[in-house]
Design a protein around this motif. Structure first.
Motif, PDB file in Angstrom:
ATOM      1  N   LEU A  73       6.728   6.423 -14.290  1.00  0.00           N
ATOM      2  CA  LEU A  73       6.485   7.551 -13.391  1.00  0.00           C
ATOM      3  C   LEU A  73       5.962   8.754 -14.160  1.00  0.00           C
ATOM      4  O   LEU A  73       5.030   9.442 -13.705  1.00  0.00           O
ATOM      5  CB  LEU A  73       7.780   7.912 -12.658  1.00  0.00           C
ATOM      6  CG  LEU A  73       7.673   9.009 -11.604  1.00  0.00           C
ATOM      7  CD1 LEU A  73       6.702   8.613 -10.499  1.00  0.00           C
ATOM      8  CD2 LEU A  73       9.043   9.330 -11.019  1.00  0.00           C
ATOM      9  N   THR A  74       6.514   9.006 -15.332  1.00  0.00           N
ATOM     10  CA  THR A  74       6.042  10.130 -16.150  1.00  0.00           C
ATOM     11  C   THR A  74       4.606   9.904 -16.616  1.00  0.00           C
ATOM     12  O   THR A  74       3.788  10.835 -16.639  1.00  0.00           O
ATOM     13  CB  THR A  74       6.957  10.314 -17.373  1.00  0.00           C
ATOM     14  OG1 THR A  74       8.285  10.608 -16.939  1.00  0.00           O
ATOM     15  CG2 THR A  74       6.457  11.449 -18.260  1.00  0.00           C
ATOM     16  N   GLY A  75       4.291   8.661 -16.964  1.00  0.00           N
ATOM     17  CA  GLY A  75       2.957   8.365 -17.469  1.00  0.00           C
ATOM     18  C   GLY A  75       1.881   8.354 -16.409  1.00  0.00           C
ATOM     19  O   GLY A  75       0.720   8.664 -16.705  1.00  0.00           O
ATOM     20  N   VAL A  99       0.827  -1.209   0.000  1.00  0.00           N
ATOM     21  CA  VAL A  99       0.000   0.000   0.000  1.00  0.00           C
ATOM     22  C   VAL A  99       0.863   1.261   0.000  1.00  0.00           C
ATOM     23  O   VAL A  99       0.706   2.135  -0.860  1.00  0.00           O
ATOM     24  CB  VAL A  99      -0.951   0.013   1.217  1.00  0.00           C
ATOM     25  CG1 VAL A  99      -1.749   1.321   1.242  1.00  0.00           C
ATOM     26  CG2 VAL A  99      -1.878  -1.186   1.176  1.00  0.00           C
ATOM     27  N   SER A 100       1.782   1.358   0.963  1.00  0.00           N
ATOM     28  CA  SER A 100       2.579   2.572   1.099  1.00  0.00           C
ATOM     29  C   SER A 100       3.824   2.566   0.227  1.00  0.00           C
ATOM     30  O   SER A 100       4.368   3.628  -0.112  1.00  0.00           O
ATOM     31  CB  SER A 100       3.001   2.758   2.559  1.00  0.00           C
ATOM     32  OG  SER A 100       3.936   1.763   2.945  1.00  0.00           O
ATOM     33  N   GLY A 101       4.315   1.394  -0.119  1.00  0.00           N
ATOM     34  CA  GLY A 101       5.548   1.289  -0.880  1.00  0.00           C
ATOM     35  C   GLY A 101       6.801   1.400  -0.043  1.00  0.00           C
ATOM     36  O   GLY A 101       7.915   1.317  -0.557  1.00  0.00           O
ATOM     37  N   ARG A 102       6.642   1.568   1.275  1.00  0.00           N
ATOM     38  CA  ARG A 102       7.796   1.665   2.168  1.00  0.00           C
ATOM     39  C   ARG A 102       8.370   0.279   2.450  1.00  0.00           C
ATOM     40  O   ARG A 102       7.678  -0.728   2.327  1.00  0.00           O
ATOM     41  CB  ARG A 102       7.407   2.345   3.486  1.00  0.00           C
ATOM     42  CG  ARG A 102       6.980   3.800   3.314  1.00  0.00           C
ATOM     43  CD  ARG A 102       6.440   4.362   4.618  1.00  0.00           C
ATOM     44  NE  ARG A 102       7.447   4.392   5.661  1.00  0.00           N
ATOM     45  CZ  ARG A 102       8.316   5.388   5.852  1.00  0.00           C
ATOM     46  NH1 ARG A 102       8.277   6.442   5.041  1.00  0.00           N
ATOM     47  NH2 ARG A 102       9.198   5.344   6.830  1.00  0.00           N
ATOM     48  N   ASN A 103       9.639   0.250   2.817  1.00  0.00           N
ATOM     49  CA  ASN A 103      10.266  -1.021   3.155  1.00  0.00           C
ATOM     50  C   ASN A 103       9.553  -1.656   4.329  1.00  0.00           C
ATOM     51  O   ASN A 103       9.376  -1.024   5.384  1.00  0.00           O
ATOM     52  CB  ASN A 103      11.742  -0.820   3.498  1.00  0.00           C
ATOM     53  CG  ASN A 103      12.581  -0.495   2.279  1.00  0.00           C
ATOM     54  OD1 ASN A 103      12.053  -0.265   1.193  1.00  0.00           O
ATOM     55  ND2 ASN A 103      13.890  -0.470   2.444  1.00  0.00           N
ATOM     56  N   VAL A 151       4.479   6.959  -7.846  1.00  0.00           N
ATOM     57  CA  VAL A 151       5.582   6.049  -7.562  1.00  0.00           C
ATOM     58  C   VAL A 151       5.064   4.648  -7.271  1.00  0.00           C
ATOM     59  O   VAL A 151       5.688   3.650  -7.641  1.00  0.00           O
ATOM     60  CB  VAL A 151       6.431   6.570  -6.378  1.00  0.00           C
ATOM     61  CG1 VAL A 151       7.459   5.529  -5.949  1.00  0.00           C
ATOM     62  CG2 VAL A 151       7.120   7.866  -6.763  1.00  0.00           C
ATOM     63  N   ARG A 152       3.912   4.552  -6.625  1.00  0.00           N
ATOM     64  CA  ARG A 152       3.387   3.223  -6.286  1.00  0.00           C
ATOM     65  C   ARG A 152       3.011   2.424  -7.537  1.00  0.00           C
ATOM     66  O   ARG A 152       3.079   1.193  -7.544  1.00  0.00           O
ATOM     67  CB  ARG A 152       2.197   3.360  -5.340  1.00  0.00           C
ATOM     68  CG  ARG A 152       2.609   3.781  -3.929  1.00  0.00           C
ATOM     69  CD  ARG A 152       1.430   4.109  -3.071  1.00  0.00           C
ATOM     70  NE  ARG A 152       0.705   5.270  -3.584  1.00  0.00           N
ATOM     71  CZ  ARG A 152      -0.343   5.823  -2.979  1.00  0.00           C
ATOM     72  NH1 ARG A 152      -0.795   5.311  -1.848  1.00  0.00           N
ATOM     73  NH2 ARG A 152      -0.947   6.883  -3.496  1.00  0.00           N
ATOM     74  N   GLY A 169      13.007   8.540  -1.584  1.00  0.00           N
ATOM     75  CA  GLY A 169      12.090   9.473  -0.935  1.00  0.00           C
ATOM     76  C   GLY A 169      10.838   9.737  -1.741  1.00  0.00           C
ATOM     77  O   GLY A 169      10.208  10.790  -1.604  1.00  0.00           O
ATOM     78  N   GLY A 170      10.481   8.790  -2.624  1.00  0.00           N
ATOM     79  CA  GLY A 170       9.271   8.935  -3.421  1.00  0.00           C
ATOM     80  C   GLY A 170       9.407   9.818  -4.636  1.00  0.00           C
ATOM     81  O   GLY A 170       8.406  10.162  -5.268  1.00  0.00           O
TER      82      GLY A 170
END
Length: 300
Positions: free
Chosen positions: A280-282, A34-38, A286-287, A135-136
């Motif tokens: 990311l551009t599209g 969900v968050s993408g954090r480690n 980040v997720r 850092g996203g």
């Protein structure tokens, strides 16, 4: 007697770069879906020793699938990427690499191999850049892992084993196999040069460090520092010359077609960092990048 002739160079059976045994270690992040954090310490998988890269690919694919299933069972997502993309509990980001170990004929030869590899290590780094995020956000570097680890020499030796660790963890399994093939060929070529008493090039440490910085920043998208000519050149020109240099070893080991196809694919798709940036551009998310990477990680 077997001989290989490429670009005017002849290698006899005594010094030809035979298919040296290789083992591969891959490191992966375990991310919160969900968050993408480690979500946990990184995962590491290691193949056994073998000379056939088809077995390496099959072994890595199976290890990735097992690790992905284990991660999902614990509520995490296995992702092959070079550095922490969003964040984690600790102050420093986790980094993940592809580490390729190659068996040299003996420890004395193994000790000399790193000097012969130095000229091409920035090119290998550029081929495997796969960590533009931290850092996203986009860091502006194609390999943020290289920045966090301050590049380093990228090569270690232990007894008769040479281990090259300049590459980011590769999301695409075919990228990992391509880099493995090129590293093995580079080591085999160095072994051949050592046996034929060809000296390693003398390179200023400052120039080598600059070449690695440029590779980490631009990957294959820009220029790389040619350490032999001491000037910047288009990255793909150096990749082509690296390929030409190690092609006798690739031909001798049976990996030539694999590498030709892999390099053609990289020319078309771009390096790992370029692929992440396109997503990311599209999407602006980040997720979404991490979800795509998780799917690619277990595709083989």
């Amino acid at each position: 007697m077997t001989s290989t002739i490429t670009a005017g160079r002849v290698m006899t059976g005594a010094t030809a770069p035979a298919a040296l045994s290789v083992a591969v270690a891959e490191e992966f992040l375990l991310l919160d879906p969900v968050s993408g954090r480690n979500a946990a310490p990184r995962e590491r998988v290691v193949t056994g020793w073998c000379a056939d890269l088809r077995r390496v690919r099959t072994g890595l694919g199976g290890l990735r699938e097992d690790a992905a299933e284990s991660a999902e069972a614990s509520g995490a997502r296995l992702v092959a990427i070079g550095a922490t993309p969003i964040g984690e509990a600790g102050p420093a980001g986790t980094v993940c690499g592809l580490h390729v170990s190659v068996e040299a004929p003996d420890r004395e030869i193994a000790a000399q191999v790193p000097g012969h590899l130095r000229v091409w290590l920035p090119v290998i780094r550029a081929l495997a850049v796969n960590s533009p995020l931290f850092g996203g956000a986009d860091t502006g570097h194609s390999s943020w892992r290289s920045v966090q680890t301050r590049h380093g020499s990228g090569v270690t030796t232990d007894q008769r084993v040479v281990t090259v660790g300049v590459a980011d963890a590769c999301t695409d399994l075919d990228d990992a196999v391509l880099v493995t093939a090129l590293i093995r060929a580079a080591v085999a070529t160095a072994v051949s040069d050592i046996l034929d008493r060809r000296p390693a090039p003398e390179l200023p440490d400052e120039a080598v460090a600059a070449a690695h910085r440029g590779a980490a920043r631009d990957g294959l998208a820009g220029e790389l520092l040619d350490l032999r000519l001491e000037r910047a050149r288009p990255a793909w020109e150096l990749v082509d010359e690296f390929f030409a240099t190690v092609s006798p070893a690739l031909l001798f080991s049976g990996d030539l077609d694999l590498v030709v196809g892999g390099l053609a694919r990289l020319r078309h798709t771009g390096d790992g960092a370029a692929r992440q940036r396109r997503i990311l551009t599209g999407t602006g998310d980040v997720r979404a990048v991490l979800a795509a990477l998780a799917a690619w990680t277990r595709t083989f």
